[in-house]
Enzyme design. Sequence first.
Site, PDB file in Angstrom:
ATOM      1  N   GLY A  82       0.824  -1.207   0.000  1.00  0.00           N
ATOM      2  CA  GLY A  82       0.000   0.000   0.000  1.00  0.00           C
ATOM      3  C   GLY A  82       0.860   1.260   0.000  1.00  0.00           C
ATOM      4  N   ILE A 161      -3.401  -9.769  -3.418  1.00  0.00           N
ATOM      5  CA  ILE A 161      -3.795 -10.420  -2.163  1.00  0.00           C
ATOM      6  C   ILE A 161      -5.193 -11.030  -2.294  1.00  0.00           C
ATOM      7  CG2 ILE A 161      -4.271 -10.047   0.284  1.00  0.00           C
ATOM      8  CD1 ILE A 161      -2.175  -7.754   0.203  1.00  0.00           C
ATOM      9  N   HIS A 289      -1.860  -6.093  12.940  1.00  0.00           N
ATOM     10  CA  HIS A 289      -1.262  -5.865  11.619  1.00  0.00           C
ATOM     11  C   HIS A 289      -0.126  -6.864  11.350  1.00  0.00           C
ATOM     12  CE1 HIS A 289      -0.715  -2.560   8.359  1.00  0.00           C
ATOM     13  NE2 HIS A 289      -0.415  -3.758   7.874  1.00  0.00           N
ATOM     14  N   SER A 292       1.913  -9.217   6.596  1.00  0.00           N
ATOM     15  CA  SER A 292       3.115  -9.652   5.864  1.00  0.00           C
ATOM     16  C   SER A 292       4.221 -10.124   6.802  1.00  0.00           C
ATOM     17  CB  SER A 292       3.629  -8.509   4.985  1.00  0.00           C
ATOM     18  OG  SER A 292       4.059  -7.430   5.800  1.00  0.00           O
TER      19      SER A 292
HETATM   20  P1  NAP Z   1      -3.100  -4.687  -5.582  1.00  0.00           P
HETATM   21  O1  NAP Z   1      -2.538  -5.936  -6.161  1.00  0.00           O
HETATM   22  O2  NAP Z   1      -2.781  -3.379  -6.192  1.00  0.00           O
HETATM   23  O3  NAP Z   1      -4.673  -4.879  -5.550  1.00  0.00           O
HETATM   24  C1  NAP Z   1      -5.538  -3.897  -5.111  1.00  0.00           C
HETATM   25  C2  NAP Z   1      -6.889  -4.160  -5.735  1.00  0.00           C
HETATM   26  O4  NAP Z   1      -7.819  -3.237  -5.201  1.00  0.00           O
HETATM   27  C3  NAP Z   1      -6.876  -3.985  -7.245  1.00  0.00           C
HETATM   28  O5  NAP Z   1      -7.422  -5.152  -7.811  1.00  0.00           O
HETATM   29  C4  NAP Z   1      -7.795  -2.791  -7.486  1.00  0.00           C
HETATM   30  O6  NAP Z   1      -8.621  -3.027  -8.602  1.00  0.00           O
HETATM   31  C5  NAP Z   1      -8.666  -2.818  -6.259  1.00  0.00           C
HETATM   32  N1  NAP Z   1      -9.282  -1.533  -6.008  1.00  0.00           N
HETATM   33  C6  NAP Z   1      -8.790  -0.287  -6.174  1.00  0.00           C
HETATM   34  N2  NAP Z   1      -9.722   0.635  -5.879  1.00  0.00           N
HETATM   35  C7  NAP Z   1     -10.820  -0.075  -5.513  1.00  0.00           C
HETATM   36  C8  NAP Z   1     -12.128   0.293  -5.109  1.00  0.00           C
HETATM   37  N3  NAP Z   1     -12.476   1.569  -5.031  1.00  0.00           N
HETATM   38  N4  NAP Z   1     -13.002  -0.685  -4.819  1.00  0.00           N
HETATM   39  C9  NAP Z   1     -12.657  -1.975  -4.909  1.00  0.00           C
HETATM   40  N5  NAP Z   1     -11.445  -2.386  -5.299  1.00  0.00           N
HETATM   41  C10 NAP Z   1     -10.551  -1.435  -5.597  1.00  0.00           C
HETATM   42  O7  NAP Z   1      -2.708  -4.546  -4.052  1.00  0.00           O
HETATM   43  P2  NAP Z   1      -2.471  -5.704  -2.974  1.00  0.00           P
HETATM   44  O8  NAP Z   1      -1.023  -5.974  -2.879  1.00  0.00           O
HETATM   45  O9  NAP Z   1      -3.413  -6.799  -3.196  1.00  0.00           O
HETATM   46  O10 NAP Z   1      -2.829  -4.910  -1.635  1.00  0.00           O
HETATM   47  C11 NAP Z   1      -4.103  -4.370  -1.415  1.00  0.00           C
HETATM   48  C12 NAP Z   1      -4.049  -3.510  -0.181  1.00  0.00           C
HETATM   49  O11 NAP Z   1      -3.854  -4.346   0.957  1.00  0.00           O
HETATM   50  C13 NAP Z   1      -2.873  -2.529  -0.136  1.00  0.00           C
HETATM   51  O12 NAP Z   1      -3.165  -1.329  -0.800  1.00  0.00           O
HETATM   52  C14 NAP Z   1      -2.651  -2.326   1.327  1.00  0.00           C
HETATM   53  O13 NAP Z   1      -3.408  -1.242   1.783  1.00  0.00           O
HETATM   54  C15 NAP Z   1      -3.192  -3.604   1.952  1.00  0.00           C
HETATM   55  N6  NAP Z   1      -2.115  -4.438   2.497  1.00  0.00           N
HETATM   56  C16 NAP Z   1      -2.199  -4.839   3.789  1.00  0.00           C
HETATM   57  C17 NAP Z   1      -1.239  -5.656   4.323  1.00  0.00           C
HETATM   58  C18 NAP Z   1      -1.327  -6.140   5.734  1.00  0.00           C
HETATM   59  O14 NAP Z   1      -0.294  -6.422   6.322  1.00  0.00           O
HETATM   60  N7  NAP Z   1      -2.519  -6.260   6.297  1.00  0.00           N
HETATM   61  C19 NAP Z   1      -0.136  -6.042   3.547  1.00  0.00           C
HETATM   62  C20 NAP Z   1      -0.089  -5.629   2.227  1.00  0.00           C
HETATM   63  C21 NAP Z   1      -1.086  -4.822   1.709  1.00  0.00           C
HETATM   64  P3  NAP Z   1      -8.598  -2.023  -9.857  1.00  0.00           P
HETATM   65  O15 NAP Z   1      -7.332  -2.362 -10.573  1.00  0.00           O
HETATM   66  O16 NAP Z   1      -9.818  -2.373 -10.600  1.00  0.00           O
HETATM   67  O17 NAP Z   1      -8.608  -0.653  -9.301  1.00  0.00           O
END
Ligand code: NAP
Length: 323
Positions: A82, A161, A289, A292
Amino acid sequence: MSLKKVLIVNKSYPVVGFGVLLSGSKQNILQYLDYEPESLPEIKKNIEGCDALIWNTKHQLTPEILDLAGPQLKAVSSMSSGLDHIRVEELKKRGIALGNCPHVLDNAVADIAVGLLIGAARKFKAGIRELESGQWKYGVQWSTGLDIAGSTVGIIGLGGIGQAIVRRLKGFDVARFLYSGRSDKPQAKALGAERVPLEHLLKESNYVVLACPLTNETQNLINADTLKLMKKNSVLVNIGRGGLIDQNALYDALKGNHIFAAGLDVVTPEPLPKDHPLISLPNCFILPHLGSATIETRNAMASIAANNILLALEGKSMLFPAY
Ligand code: NAP
């Protein structure tokens, strides 16, 4: 070639990352600082003259901090997927390369999402509390939870994810996978996931999993109105960011049993104070949290963050550029 100054804002930055940074064609000067909230003044004091930063999610990377760093700042790599803590447009405007560490953490975070889903649906927190306070009871109706088999799972954000979560849950005999997002995902077909509008997903799902980034559009996506759309026996899981949920509204929904339970890896603020109302609820299963937080994943993230920086300092494209 002049030495480059790299500031790593993380005192426990994995050693594998240092190795990568020091293996660069030129030696870099490395300095590292803690990233606890109280260390911000120290970071501000030491940031002047840095060529590159390995940043973390604890501090907002604001224009003020960029100004303090100075115009030579060339590259920033966040040790996260993120980027909600970084003013992406501001860095772009200043011509600073920005990168992150996606994908290597998909499996670890998806494991935690499944853990939260089971923990919330099967009342781990209430059960552990009763066990630890000597209240372990018997009875066929005691501590009954919800099945996963036959359920509908809705993923909000079918990115790296989100897809890893679906892959795991396929082994649990889920009846239907739905997802919502801004665009169709080509991988959805193979995963058997159907894209639907958010409202439809919330109404139909037994399990709603937040796996999208925190943006202006997704801030408080789960609020009093959207919670009302969810089934009474539904479970909300959040591994995205705390800001995706209006926590007061979630508290009311959980307290009033308008939804069955929640499993949260991310909250606002972090750390959550121990007297926070959400912690008092037996049907709110919270992890600090941990998404990862595996040894392998953190090492891989450190290595990517370092490679992002080395590449940018050599004028090349980062492994995972944000733009
Ligand atoms: P990613 O591969 O970029 O995937 C994010 C997804 O969210 C994309 O498919 C995107 O789709 C979608 N999205 C964007 N705007 C949206 C909306 N308004 N409504 C619904 N979906 C939407 O990112 P990722 O690595 O999977 O990570 C996702 C998030 O998880 C990160 O941004 C971070 O905040 C969080 N995270 C948390 C942890 C933890 O330790 N808990 C670790 C890593 C990440 P589109 O392409 O269609 O926009």
